[in-house]
Design a protein around this motif. Sequence first.
Motif: not given
Length: 299
Positions: A225-236, A278-281
């Motif tokens: 469940l935390d993967m999406s926030s990690i992806i968004i943080t990395a992209a940010s 898509l990956v986050s979802l």
Amino acid sequence: MTSAFRNWALSETPSSRRQAAWGNRYRAWLNFKGNPLGMIGLTIIAIFVLMAILAPLLATHNPATQELGNRLAAPSAAHWLGTDELGRDVYTRILYGARVTLGMVIAVVVLVAPIGLAIGCIAGYFGGIVDTILMRITDIFLAFPRLVLALAFVAALKPGVESAVLAIALTAWPPYARMARAETLTVRGSDFIAAYRLTGASSWRIIFRHIAPLCTPSLIVRVTLDMSSIIITAASLGFLGMGAQPPSPEWGAMIATAKRFIFEQWWVPMIPAIAILLVSLAFNFLGDALRDVLDPKGN
């Protein structure tokens, strides 16, 4: 073959621990297959992982090759997703960007999941001053927004993929420690733990051989469940210039360099944004399905 394995795994009277373990795994898989959103999430993640692994075979161009005479070209047969402001093929850069982004996420999870699990189990098992010190340290990290703290760590080091991974890892472990501590508190007074103590097992053996495995299913759910926030943080971090540096095809950095073209050449910034979405979802769908399968207490 499949029918024989099914009958063997689903036997009501397993003849060995191995058969019982495989039976539990197979039942979990059957339950997971019954969740349509979970299967959609797993399929999307599998596609992106295969894209990252097979990027050299699937790419139609070199991700760093510039064609200034063909910059900001619309999607066509020659460039399936168009070209960016330097004439680089967006489709190819999305493929190689999956390697960078997903690689960062995997590296973060490999670092933080064992650390958070160990800290939480140790704090919950020993209690007292050990619990107080470890949880106050955890509270300090939780007091800051993840992105702000990650930016501070990257600024103290230097911009780059390695610094971004380390910064995200340093800010991502506290929730796992909290969860593992809560799980440990519920089982440390159980009769089977007392029985292990009576047999002379050390505290460290009890923690890592008996308590930590009990916390693992909940940890897997939380990590997914935390993967999406990690992806968004990395992209940010990439978007703010603190993560992967140009010309690396990282999705956040691609959006940052192309954001000024969003109204005219919308496909340049939107394609990597859609990939992140898509990956986050997909990870959220997968996490919800795993929670139903692995953590029935959460239902």
